[in-house]
Design a protein around this motif. Structure first.
Motif, PDB file in Angstrom:
ATOM      1  N   GLU A  31       0.859  -1.310  -0.673  1.00 35.10           N
ATOM      2  CA  GLU A  31      -0.271   0.149   0.371  1.00 35.10           C
ATOM      3  C   GLU A  31       0.864   1.572   0.013  1.00 35.10           C
ATOM      4  O   GLU A  31       0.575   2.294  -0.746  1.00 35.10           O
ATOM      5  CB  GLU A  31      -1.123  -0.118   1.781  1.00 35.10           C
ATOM      6  CG  GLU A  31      -2.022  -0.697   1.384  1.00 35.10           C
ATOM      7  CD  GLU A  31      -2.484  -1.180   2.482  1.00 35.10           C
ATOM      8  OE1 GLU A  31      -2.959  -2.563   2.224  1.00 35.10           O
ATOM      9  OE2 GLU A  31      -2.760  -1.281   3.257  1.00 35.10           O
ATOM     10  N   LEU A  32       1.802   0.880   1.263  1.00 35.25           N
ATOM     11  CA  LEU A  32       2.857   2.728   0.320  1.00 35.25           C
ATOM     12  C   LEU A  32       3.793   2.188  -0.732  1.00 35.25           C
ATOM     13  O   LEU A  32       3.362   3.686  -1.704  1.00 35.25           O
ATOM     14  CB  LEU A  32       4.126   2.305   2.309  1.00 35.25           C
ATOM     15  CG  LEU A  32       4.940   3.733   2.193  1.00 35.25           C
ATOM     16  CD1 LEU A  32       4.359   4.432   2.661  1.00 35.25           C
ATOM     17  CD2 LEU A  32       5.927   3.315   3.443  1.00 35.25           C
ATOM     18  N   LEU A  33       4.276   1.323  -1.072  1.00 35.38           N
ATOM     19  CA  LEU A  33       4.547   1.487  -2.738  1.00 35.38           C
ATOM     20  C   LEU A  33       3.875   2.366  -3.166  1.00 35.38           C
ATOM     21  O   LEU A  33       3.890   3.077  -4.297  1.00 35.38           O
ATOM     22  CB  LEU A  33       4.854   0.277  -2.955  1.00 35.38           C
ATOM     23  CG  LEU A  33       5.868   0.299  -4.359  1.00 35.38           C
ATOM     24  CD1 LEU A  33       7.362   0.816  -4.201  1.00 35.38           C
ATOM     25  CD2 LEU A  33       6.499  -0.706  -4.672  1.00 35.38           C
ATOM     26  N   GLY A  34       1.994   1.737  -3.153  1.00 39.39           N
ATOM     27  CA  GLY A  34       0.909   2.557  -4.098  1.00 39.39           C
ATOM     28  C   GLY A  34       1.200   3.768  -3.915  1.00 39.39           C
ATOM     29  O   GLY A  34       0.773   4.292  -5.202  1.00 39.39           O
ATOM     30  N   THR A  35       1.069   4.301  -2.441  1.00 41.93           N
ATOM     31  CA  THR A  35       1.003   5.677  -1.862  1.00 41.93           C
ATOM     32  C   THR A  35       1.746   6.089  -2.778  1.00 41.93           C
ATOM     33  O   THR A  35       1.488   7.633  -3.453  1.00 41.93           O
ATOM     34  CB  THR A  35       0.689   5.896  -0.678  1.00 41.93           C
ATOM     35  OG1 THR A  35      -0.173   4.733  -0.093  1.00 41.93           O
ATOM     36  CG2 THR A  35       0.658   6.915  -0.436  1.00 41.93           C
ATOM     37  N   LEU A  36       3.261   5.810  -2.619  1.00 41.79           N
ATOM     38  CA  LEU A  36       4.102   6.785  -3.168  1.00 41.79           C
ATOM     39  C   LEU A  36       4.203   6.698  -4.313  1.00 41.79           C
ATOM     40  O   LEU A  36       4.643   7.833  -5.602  1.00 41.79           O
ATOM     41  CB  LEU A  36       5.558   5.857  -3.086  1.00 41.79           C
ATOM     42  CG  LEU A  36       5.739   5.924  -1.443  1.00 41.79           C
ATOM     43  CD1 LEU A  36       7.145   5.565  -0.769  1.00 41.79           C
ATOM     44  CD2 LEU A  36       6.397   7.462  -0.973  1.00 41.79           C
ATOM     45  N   ILE A  37       3.614   5.702  -5.958  1.00 41.76           N
ATOM     46  CA  ILE A  37       3.559   6.018  -6.837  1.00 41.76           C
ATOM     47  C   ILE A  37       2.594   7.068  -7.255  1.00 41.76           C
ATOM     48  O   ILE A  37       3.050   7.967  -8.456  1.00 41.76           O
ATOM     49  CB  ILE A  37       3.448   4.768  -7.298  1.00 41.76           C
ATOM     50  CG1 ILE A  37       4.289   3.515  -7.396  1.00 41.76           C
ATOM     51  CG2 ILE A  37       3.524   4.505  -8.993  1.00 41.76           C
ATOM     52  CD1 ILE A  37       4.181   1.922  -8.157  1.00 41.76           C
ATOM     53  N   PHE A  38       1.548   6.969  -6.716  1.00 43.39           N
ATOM     54  CA  PHE A  38       0.653   7.469  -6.932  1.00 43.39           C
ATOM     55  C   PHE A  38       0.716   9.420  -6.692  1.00 43.39           C
ATOM     56  O   PHE A  38      -0.014  10.347  -7.075  1.00 43.39           O
ATOM     57  CB  PHE A  38      -0.787   7.630  -6.304  1.00 43.39           C
ATOM     58  CG  PHE A  38      -1.446   6.351  -6.639  1.00 43.39           C
ATOM     59  CD1 PHE A  38      -2.149   6.714  -8.473  1.00 43.39           C
ATOM     60  CD2 PHE A  38      -1.129   5.105  -6.658  1.00 43.39           C
ATOM     61  CE1 PHE A  38      -2.244   5.043  -8.869  1.00 43.39           C
ATOM     62  CE2 PHE A  38      -1.576   4.040  -7.407  1.00 43.39           C
ATOM     63  CZ  PHE A  38      -2.485   4.165  -8.671  1.00 43.39           C
ATOM     64  N   ALA A  39       1.575   9.686  -5.267  1.00 41.23           N
ATOM     65  CA  ALA A  39       1.296  10.836  -5.455  1.00 41.23           C
ATOM     66  C   ALA A  39       3.036  11.498  -5.921  1.00 41.23           C
ATOM     67  O   ALA A  39       2.527  12.851  -6.371  1.00 41.23           O
ATOM     68  CB  ALA A  39       3.130  10.685  -3.642  1.00 41.23           C
ATOM     69  N   THR A  40       3.461  10.771  -7.161  1.00 37.06           N
ATOM     70  CA  THR A  40       3.843  11.038  -8.367  1.00 37.06           C
ATOM     71  C   THR A  40       3.421  11.723  -8.955  1.00 37.06           C
ATOM     72  O   THR A  40       3.267  13.269  -9.725  1.00 37.06           O
ATOM     73  CB  THR A  40       4.545  10.615  -9.335  1.00 37.06           C
ATOM     74  OG1 THR A  40       4.319   9.160  -9.317  1.00 37.06           O
ATOM     75  CG2 THR A  40       5.894   9.763  -8.270  1.00 37.06           C
ATOM     76  N   ALA A  41       1.366  11.409  -9.171  1.00 37.60           N
ATOM     77  CA  ALA A  41       1.025  12.135 -10.030  1.00 37.60           C
ATOM     78  C   ALA A  41      -0.478  13.101  -9.187  1.00 37.60           C
ATOM     79  O   ALA A  41      -1.009  13.978 -10.686  1.00 37.60           O
ATOM     80  CB  ALA A  41      -0.104  11.075 -10.868  1.00 37.60           C
ATOM     81  N   LEU A  42      -0.672  12.300  -8.203  1.00 34.51           N
ATOM     82  CA  LEU A  42      -1.455  13.928  -7.333  1.00 34.51           C
ATOM     83  C   LEU A  42      -0.921  14.602  -6.710  1.00 34.51           C
ATOM     84  O   LEU A  42       0.088  14.191  -5.964  1.00 34.51           O
ATOM     85  CB  LEU A  42      -2.174  12.826  -7.155  1.00 34.51           C
ATOM     86  CG  LEU A  42      -3.334  12.282  -7.708  1.00 34.51           C
ATOM     87  CD1 LEU A  42      -4.032  10.835  -7.125  1.00 34.51           C
ATOM     88  CD2 LEU A  42      -4.707  12.094  -8.598  1.00 34.51           C
ATOM     89  N   PRO A  43      -1.658  15.232  -5.799  1.00 33.00           N
ATOM     90  CA  PRO A  43      -1.521  16.105  -4.778  1.00 33.00           C
ATOM     91  C   PRO A  43      -1.160  15.035  -3.943  1.00 33.00           C
ATOM     92  O   PRO A  43      -2.260  14.159  -3.650  1.00 33.00           O
ATOM     93  CB  PRO A  43      -2.290  16.844  -4.273  1.00 33.00           C
ATOM     94  CG  PRO A  43      -3.526  17.066  -5.753  1.00 33.00           C
ATOM     95  CD  PRO A  43      -2.943  16.341  -6.520  1.00 33.00           C
ATOM     96  N   TRP A  44       0.083  15.088  -3.084  1.00 39.26           N
ATOM     97  CA  TRP A  44       0.581  13.778  -2.001  1.00 39.26           C
ATOM     98  C   TRP A  44      -1.029  13.565  -1.170  1.00 39.26           C
ATOM     99  O   TRP A  44      -0.622  12.576  -0.244  1.00 39.26           O
ATOM    100  CB  TRP A  44       1.754  14.639  -1.149  1.00 39.26           C
ATOM    101  CG  TRP A  44       1.537  15.337  -0.585  1.00 39.26           C
ATOM    102  CD1 TRP A  44       1.725  16.536  -0.970  1.00 39.26           C
ATOM    103  CD2 TRP A  44       1.541  15.681   0.830  1.00 39.26           C
ATOM    104  NE1 TRP A  44       1.763  17.427   0.421  1.00 39.26           N
ATOM    105  CE2 TRP A  44       1.377  17.733   1.537  1.00 39.26           C
ATOM    106  CE3 TRP A  44       0.885  14.602   1.777  1.00 39.26           C
ATOM    107  CZ2 TRP A  44       0.710  17.140   2.569  1.00 39.26           C
ATOM    108  CZ3 TRP A  44       0.865  14.950   2.931  1.00 39.26           C
ATOM    109  CH2 TRP A  44       1.074  15.946   3.399  1.00 39.26           C
ATOM    110  N   GLN A  45      -1.672  14.678  -0.508  1.00 38.35           N
ATOM    111  CA  GLN A  45      -2.254  14.724   0.508  1.00 38.35           C
ATOM    112  C   GLN A  45      -3.410  13.777   0.183  1.00 38.35           C
ATOM    113  O   GLN A  45      -3.311  12.651   1.391  1.00 38.35           O
ATOM    114  CB  GLN A  45      -3.560  15.571   0.684  1.00 38.35           C
ATOM    115  CG  GLN A  45      -2.487  17.379   1.372  1.00 38.35           C
ATOM    116  CD  GLN A  45      -1.967  18.031   0.025  1.00 38.35           C
ATOM    117  OE1 GLN A  45      -1.481  17.231  -0.656  1.00 38.35           O
ATOM    118  NE2 GLN A  45      -1.157  19.319   0.452  1.00 38.35           N
TER     119      GLN A  45
END
Ligand code: ADP
Length: 594
Positions: A31-45
């Protein structure tokens, strides 16, 4: 659907096994990995809020379901909590349709689709066995995002729409897979339950069998006991009358009685052992005195066979054993060794140390046993040299019983032999306390052979018969008992009559009674009481015996049962107990000892 769903009580435990520490950390890492990947494309919050929700809830769930208090809940309540909590968690994972959705970024949308389908597949695989739980969970993960893909794609983007359709199809196939999995699991569960029920039924049959045999044991022993008691007076009468045919007939009856008695005792022992009734009373047992007694007991038979018994057993060697069982085992081994030993050759009983065990060995120089027959002799009713089934040569049960006894004592019984080269039977028993710290006791037989060992037996060894033998130390013409009043508590009329006559022939005044109440009423008349243990109306002769002893009477207990508990009780209360059938000689000896 509900007709195929088993009753709650028939379902396997709802635990899904997904709560191991390794599974917990692996999922959080993904889940953390997914979060980090999506943080590159979305506002991190956005992705971090999703991660905080999913990780926070799953941590709480993990803590909750691994608590002992949760595990102690009834299965139905656990199943409900599992269901609701996994639905809640999957709802949060599925909220990715909102938190991780990246409009216009097809790569990230494909990543999202893969992630969600992977999560759904994981749920479908791990949460097997509960169709409802799986289906709802899978739908909560996949459907919201699939629908959003579908709706967004419908307007503009074919790829997106296909992703949505793929998600919907995958949900349908996972539902089917979950259904099939649940069926297989429930079938397996059903089979296991049936196997468990069958095992319980077999155990119940075993118990019923043991009860049956306990009853048969008691009831068969009564008449056999009575016959034994009648025999001696009968033989004496025939002798006094110088009636030879009558003497022959009486002797014949005595032999048949012994054979019946033997067969009965051995068959009952076997069945009782097999049904788990017989338990070894294991205690620290010194081997030397036990062997000495046995050698004495077998001295007459050894003498008749022209065989010498040599016991090379030093005092101070203790094994964990049931003394009575060990005696039975050794006695049987000695019987066989004497029977098969050629005249003039010794039978040697020796004790050696073997790691944490004692090896108690009985060796003879008889015909030996061929290798292929060595395991067979431990089977029931197997006799290698008695095809005519001559009962006088034994029943073929001795070794079968002995091996079971050895097993019950935590040891073993094995044979080492070769055709024409004698036989060595070894009883392996756990040691209590070896006197020497290390090293095995040297085995004189290995270096010297049977005759050498017998000839060079150390002074501590017991050799029987001695060079000048005095056979049959026990006198047949025992002094009569002092006349006294004997209370005979026995409910079986046959046995009571036989015992009464026997006691009267020894000059006793007999007061027969049949119930515990009568015994206590008439207690004042007697100085000695003989009490049968099993009495009418469930009364116990043991209780009566204790009450009579409290009144100062001498008491002898008689029982048709060979129950270890009774033996133990008699020993605890220091009461003399004889097990039926009892010969008149045993009875006389017991009364004299009182
Ligand atoms: P039983 O002695 O009553 O016949 P066992 O179970 O004690 O029954 O012995 C089974 C068979 O094993 C015997 O009949 C005999 O053939 C064989 N056997 C036992 N001990 C010896 C021995 N020391 N030497 C040769 N054969 C033996």
């Amino acid at each position: 659907m509900s007709s195929a769903t088993p009753e709650p009580g028939q379902r396997p435990d709802p635990e899904d096994g997904a709560h191991t520490v390794a599974a917990y950390w692996t999922l959080r890492a993904c889940e953390l990995l997914g979060t980090l990947i999506f943080a590159t494309a979305l506002p991190w919050q956005q992705p971090f809020t999703w991660f905080a929700l999913v990780a926070g809830y799953s941590t709480w769930r993990w803590w909750y379901v691994t608590r002992p208090a949760f595990k102690a809940r009834p299965p139905a309540s656990r199943r409900l909590i599992y269901r609701v909590s996994i639905w809640m968690m999957m709802f949060l994972v599925g909220s990715a349709w909102y938190f991780l959705y990246t409009p216009g970024d097809q790569v990230m949308l494909v990543v999202l689709a893969i992630y969600l389908m992977g999560s759904a597949a994981l749920v479908a695989l791990r949460v097997a066995g509960d169709f409802t739980r799986t289906v709802v969970a899978v739908c909560l993960v996949v459907l919201p995002t699939s629908l959003r893909f579908f709706i967004d794609g419908f307007q503009a983007d074919l790829v997106l729409m296909l992703l949505g359709v793929g998600g919907l199809l995958m949900t349908v196939s996972m539902v089917q897979m979950s259904r099939a999995q649940e069926r297989t699991l429930l079938q397996q569960y059903d089979l296991r339950q049936r196997a468990e029920r069958a095992a319980t039924a077999v155990a119940a049959v075993g118990l019923a069998k043991s009860r049956f045999f306990a009853a048969v044991s008691h009831d068969l022993r009564q008449p056999v006991h009575a016959i034994g008691l009648y025999l001696d007076p009968l033989i004496k009468l025939a002798q006094r009358a110088h009636d030879e045919p009558a003497q022959h007939a009486a002797e014949g009856i005595r032999q048949s009685w012994r054979a019946l008695d033997d067969l009965l005792a051995q068959v009952l022992d076997l069945t009782r052992m097999d049904s788990g009734v017989v338990k070894a009373e294991l205690q620290s047992t010194e081997i030397a005195p036990l062997v000495r007694d046995l050698v004495m007991q077998h001295s007459a038979a050894a003498e008749r066979a022209g065989v010498r018994i040599v016991a090379l057993v030093q005092p101070g060697r203790f094994a964990v054993a049931d003394a009575l069982m060990l005696k039975r085992v050794l006695s049987n081994l000695l019987d066989n060794a004497i029977k098969f030993s050629p005249p003039g050759r010794p039978v040697v009983v020796s004790l050696r140390s073997w790691r944490d065990d004692w090896r108690l060995q009985v060796r003879d120089a008889g015909p030996g046993i061929a290798a292929e027959a060595q395991e067979k002799i431990f089977e029931e009713f197997v006799q290698l040299d008695n095809e005519a089934r001559d009962r006088r040569q034994g029943l073929g049960l001795g070794l079968a019983i002995s091996r079971r006894f050895a097993g019950l004592m935590g040891g073993s019984l094995s044979v080492r032999s070769a055709s024409g080269q004698g036989c060595c039977m070894t009883v392996l028993l756990p040691k209590v306390q070896p006197r020497r710290s290390a090293g095995d006791t040297p085995d004189p037989l290995d270096q010297q052979g049977l005759d050498g060992a017998a000839a060079r037996a150390p002074a501590s060894a017991m050799v029987w018969p001695p060079v000048l033998t005095t056979p049959g130390a026990e006198g047949a013409t025992a002094p009569p008992l002092p006349a006294q009043d004997v209370l005979l508590l026995e409910d079986d009329p046959l046995v009571a009559r036989a015992m009464g006559q026997l006691l009267q022939s020894w000059g006793q005044r007999v007061h027969p009674v049949q119930t515990a109440a009568q015994a206590l009423e008439q207690a004042g008349l007697c100085t000695l009481a003989i009490c049968d243990v099993r009495l009418p109306h469930g009364a116990s002769g043991l209780d009566v015996a204790l009450q009579l002893r409290a009144q100062g009477k001498k008491v002898l207990l008689l029982s048709g049962e060979t129950d270890a508990t009774l033996r133990e009780a008699a020993r605890t209360h220091q009461l003399l107990l004889l097990t039926k059938p009892v010969s008149s000689a045993q009875m006389l000896a017991a009364l004299k000892s009182l």
